[in-house]
Design an enzyme around this catalytic site. Structure first.
Site, short mmCIF file in Angstrom:
data_model
loop_
_atom_site.label_atom_id
_atom_site.label_comp_id
_atom_site.label_asym_id
_atom_site.label_seq_id
_atom_site.Cartn_x
_atom_site.Cartn_y
_atom_site.Cartn_z
N SER A 557 47.91 43.94 33.87
CA SER A 557 48.91 43.54 34.85
C SER A 557 50.17 44.38 34.64
O SER A 557 50.12 45.60 34.71
CB SER A 557 49.17 42.04 34.74
OG SER A 557 49.92 41.58 35.84
N HIS A 672 43.34 37.44 39.84
CA HIS A 672 44.14 38.30 38.97
C HIS A 672 43.67 38.24 37.52
O HIS A 672 43.91 39.16 36.75
CB HIS A 672 45.62 37.92 39.07
CG HIS A 672 46.52 38.85 38.33
ND1 HIS A 672 46.51 40.22 38.52
CD2 HIS A 672 47.45 38.62 37.37
CE1 HIS A 672 47.40 40.78 37.72
NE2 HIS A 672 47.98 39.83 37.01
#
Length: 701
Positions: A557, A672
Site C-alpha cells: 500500500s 485492498h
C-alpha cells in the site's frame, strides 16, 4: 444548448485528449480494471510468475506453515463486550468466510468461551450463491439487538448493508437495506438510521465517499430520506456518529475536509447543529458524561488556554469547557483511546514500546491516570473497553512472545484469561531495538529479529519491512488478523528459523513518536521517510548484519510506494524488493479510485507547485533503462477498490518494455488486503517468503 457541431468538436477534443494521454503513458489501458485485454495480461503474468515461485522447493512447506498459523484454533479469539456478551469474528479451516459469534462474558473470562453462532458467512454465501466477504457491523447500543451488517462482493471496500437482529440471529425481512456503495451507517434509534451513501449525482465527494448525511426512517425509502447535513465535493467524506448516554442522545457530524483534517458539528438530536471549535487536526474518540473526547494532532489555543499536540482533551458539549485528560511526553505517542462506562482506557507507546493507563475524572474536574500493570517491552492493545462496563480486556505480545489476553477490572486488577501457544520455537531468537541516523541527523529506531548465531555470524539474508505513512506505527507484533509476512509468528516460522533476519523500520510518516513523527514526512517532506529507510539499510550493511547482495525490502500500500522509491532511488542496496498493492503512478493517483482522499498525505499532482516535489520521487515516472534493478515481486488485487491495481500493472509492464525481469501476481478477488480468505492469504504469504528465499538464499534443493 450545445449544437451538433459543438458536440462533434467536443467528441474530437475528447478523442484527441485520450490519444495524447495514451501516447504519454502507453500502459494506460491497464487501468481498465476488468477489461478483457487487461485481464488477459494479468492472467499471463500470473501464469509465468506462479510457475516459478510455486515450483520453488520451499513453497509448499511455507504454504502449509502459513496455513497452520492462520487457521489454527489456538489463535486468540479476540472480541468486544456488548451488553454482557463477547462478540467475535472467526475464520478457520471449516469457516473460510467466517463466523460472527458470541459468548457470555463469564465463560470468556474463565478462558472457556461457550460460543453461539450469530451469523455464518459461509452458509449465507452458499445459500445465496454470492461471493460474500464480511464487511462492517453497526449495532444500536446498549442492547446490541438491532444491527446493520455489511456484505462485500469479493472483498471490495464497497458493500451492501442489511438489517440484522441478534436475538433472532437472522436478517430482518423487509428491514433496512442499502445497495452496494461505500456507505456509512449508524443508529439514531430502533426505527431510524443516519446514513451516507451513493444516491446518484452529487451525493459523493471527489474521493468517492458520501458527501451527505441522511435521516433514514423505517417507513421511508432511501430516495425519500431527507438530507440533514451536506459537505463539499472536494472533501474526503462526511459521516454521522451517534452516542447514547442514559437518556441523552448525542449526534456528532464529522466533515472530513482532508484525510487528516475534520470539522465537527454537534446537536442533541438531528436539528440545530453547531460547529465545535476544535482544530482541524483533532480526532473524535467518544462521549463520556456529556464531554466529547478528542485526541489533538496539533496544538490548540482556546479561550486563553493552551492544549498540547498529542494530548487527549475533554470538551463539554453543554458549556464548551475544555480539560486535559492525558498528555504524552516527547518520547510517547497516544495510539488508542476507548471510553468505558465511567472512565477512559488509553494505550500509548513509550519509545515504541506499549503501555496502558486508566484515566478517571475526580469530582473537582481533575483527570488522573493510573497505570495498568501489563508486561513491558512489547505491544499492548486494547481489545475491548466500554459496552456498558468499566471492565476491559487488553493483550500483550512481542515478536517472540505469543499473544496473551488479560481481563482488567474496574479497579485495575489484571487477570490472565488465556494465551496463544507458540507457533514456532523461539529458542535462540533475539529481538533488539537499534537506531540509525538519517540524512538530516534524526535518530530512527528499528527492530531486528534473528537467531543469535546468525546475527553473530553476520552477512545474513535479511528482509527489511517499512510503511511510513498515515499515522500507522510499525510494531513488533506476534500475530494479528489479517496477518502479514512481517508478523513474528509467520516471520519466525517461515524465515528466521531458516536462517533469515527480519527488520521492522520505524521511519517518519508513522506515529511512533506522535503526530510530529507523521507530519515530518508529509507532502514536500516525503523524502525524509525514504531517507530514513535507506539509513536503516545502510546501518544494517555497515554493522555487518547483511550486504546489498543479501538484503531485501518489503512494503504494501503506502509501503508499496516506499518500495517503489527504493527501487528507483537506491536499487544498489537491495537484491529483492516485494512491492504489494502499491501506489506508484503519483501523477494519476488522485484520479484512481479513492486516491483523491490521500492528497492530505502526498499533495495534489494537478497543482504545479505540488507536482514539483511529488515528481521528484514518483516511482512510475522514474523507472528507466540501464539501472541495476533487482528482480522485483509485484502483487495486487483486481477487486481492490481502494488502491487501483493499475499502479502495479503499469509499473510491471513498463519494466517489461525496458527488458527487466520481474514477478507479478494479481489475485482476481480480495480487496485492498489482496486476499479474500485465510487460504488465499497463506498462499500469498508463502509466495512472498519463497520469493525472498529464492532471491537471497539461492534456488534451494
Amino acid at each position: 444548448m450545445m449544437n451538433k457541431f459543438s458536440c462533434a468538436a467536443a467528441a474530437l477534443l475528447a478523442m484527441s485528449s485520450a490519444a495524447a494521454a495514451e501516447e504519454a503513458d502507453p500502459y494506460l489501458w491497464l487501468e481498465n480494471v476488468e477489461g478483457e485485454k487487461a485481464l488477459d495480461w494479468v492472467r499471463g503474468q500470473n501464469k509465468r510468475s506462479l510457475e516459478e515461485l510455486e515450483n520453488d522447493p520451499r513453497f509448499e512447506a511455507m504454504y502449509q506453515e502459513a496455513l497452520s498459523v492462520m487457521t489454527s484454533d489456538a489463535r486468540l479469539a479476540l472480541g468486544q463486550v456488548h451488553h454482557g456478551q463477547v462478540y467475535n469474528f472467526w475464520q478457520g479451516d471449516n469457516h473460510k468466510r467466517g463466523l460472527w459469534r458470541r459468548a457470555s462474558v463469564e465463560s470468556y473470562r474463565a478462558g472457556e468461551p461457550e460460543w453461539e453462532t450469530v451469523l455464518d458467512y459461509d452458509a449465507l454465501a452458499a445459500a445465496e450463491d454470492r461471493n460474500w466477504i464480511r464487511g462492517g457491523v453497526a449495532c444500536l447500543s446498549p442492547d446490541y439487538v438491532h444491527c446493520m451488517v455489511e456484505l462485500s462482493d469479493g472483498g471490495k471496500d464497497a458493500g451492501y448493508w442489511r438489517e440484522f437482529n441478534t436475538e433472532e440471529k437472522a436478517f430482518v425481512e423487509g428491514g433496512f437495506a442499502l445497495d452496494e456503495a461505500k456507505s456509512n451507517v449508524t443508529w439514531l434509534d430502533e426505527d431510524t438510521l443516519l446514513i451516507g451513501t451513493d444516491t446518484g449525482e452529487g451525493s459523493l465527494t471527489s474521493s468517492g465517499y458520501p458527501r451527505t448525511v441522511q435521516r433514514f426512517d423505517r417507513s421511508a425509502s432511501v430516495s425519500d430520506a431527507p438530507v440533514i447535513f451536506e459537505g463539499d465535493e472536494a472533501d474526503v467524506g462526511t459521516f454521522a456518529i451517534v452516542e447514547h448516554e442514559d437518556d441523552a442522545t448525542h449526534v456528532i457530524l464529522s466533515q472530513n475536509v482532508t484525510f487528516f483534517e475534520s470539522e465537527y458539528y454537534y446537536a442533541p438530536g438531528t436539528e440545530g447543529f453547531e460547529k465545535l471549535p476544535l482544530p482541524l487536526n483533532a480526532d473524535y474518540q467518544g462521549v463520556l458524561d456529556g464531554q466529547a473526547i478528542f485526541f489533538l494532532r496539533e496544538g490548540w489555543e482556546h479561550e486563553g488556554e493552551s492544549f498540547a499536540q498529542g494530548a487527549v482533551v475533554a470538551y463539554g458539549l453543554a458549556d464548551g469547557s475544555v480539560e486535559t485528560v492525558f498528555e504524552a511526553s516527547d518520547n510517547q505517542s497516544v495510539e488508542d483511546v476507548e471510553i468505558g462506562k465511567s472512565n477512559i482506557i488509553i494505550q500509548y507507546l513509550d519509545d515504541v514500546s506499549g503501555a496502558a493507563v486508566r484515566v478517571e475524572r475526580s469530582k473537582k474536574g481533575k483527570w488522573k491516570a493510573k497505570s495498568i500493570g501489563l508486561p513491558e517491552n512489547g505491544v499492548v492493545s486494547i481489545v475491548s473497553a466500554g459496552g456498558g462496563t468499566d471492565d476491559a480486556m487488553l493483550s500483550f505480545e512481542s515478536m517472540t512472545t505469543p499473544d496473551t489476553l488479560f481481563y482488567v477490572t474496574a479497579k485495575n486488577k489484571v487477570e490472565k484469561i488465556t494465551e496463544t501457544p507458540a507457533f514456532y520455537d523461539a529458542t535462540g531468537v533475539v529481538v533488539e531495538q537499534r537506531f540509525a541516523t538519517s540524512a538530516d541527523g534524526t535518530k530512527i529506531p528499528y527492530y531486528i529479529m534473528g537467531l543469535d548465531s546468525v546475527l553473530k555470524q553476520g552477512n545474513a539474508p535479511t528482509v527489511q519491512y517499512g510503511y511510513g505513512g498515515f499515522l500507522v506505527p510499525i510494531l513488533p507484533v506476534y500475530y494479528e488478523d489479517p496477518s502479514r509476512p512481517q508478523h513474528g509468528a509467520l516471520a519466525g516460522l517461515m524465515w528466521v528459523k531458516r536462517g533469515g533476519v527480519l527488520v521492522l523500520s520505524n521511519i517518519r510518516g508513522g506515529s511512533e513518536y506522535g503526530p510530529r513523527w507523521h507530519q515530518a514526512a508529509l507532502k514536500e517532506n516525503r523524502q525524509r521517510g525514504f531517507d530514513d529507510f535507506i539509513a536503516i539499510s545502510e546501518d544494517l550493511i555497515e554493522t555487518g548484519v547483511t550486504s546489498p547482495e543479501m538484503l531485501g525490502a518489503i512494503g504494501r500500500s503506502n509501503g508499496g510506494l516506499l518500495m517503489g522509491a527504493m527501487l528507483t532511488q537506491r536499487p544498489d542496496l537491495y537484491a529483492a524488493i516485494d512491492i504489494g498493492v502499491p501506489l506508484l503512478d503519483m501523477k494519476r493517483y488522485n484520479k484512481l479510485l479513492a486516491g483523491a482522499s490521500w492528497m492530505g498525505e502526498y499533495g495534489n499532482p494537478d497543482i504545479a507547485e505540488e507536482w514539483a516535489y511529488i515528481s521528484e520521487y514518483s516511482p512510475y515516472q522514474h523507472i528507466k533503462a540501464g539501472e541495476p534493478y533487482p528482480k522485483v515481486l509485484f502483487y495486487t488485487s483486481t477487486k481492490d477498490d481502494r488502491v487501483h491495481p493499475g499502479h502495479a500493472r503499469k509499473a510491471a509492464a513498463k519494466m517489461a518494455g525496458l527488458g527487466y525481469d520481474f514477478f507479478c501476481y494479481e489475485n482476481i478477488e480480495g480487496g485492498h488486503g489482496g486476499t479474500a480468505n485465510q487460504e488465499q492469504l497463506a498462499h500469498r504469504t508463502a509466495l512472498e517468503w519463497a520469493y525472498f528465499a529464492r532471491m537471497l538464499m539461492g534456488a534451494g534443493d
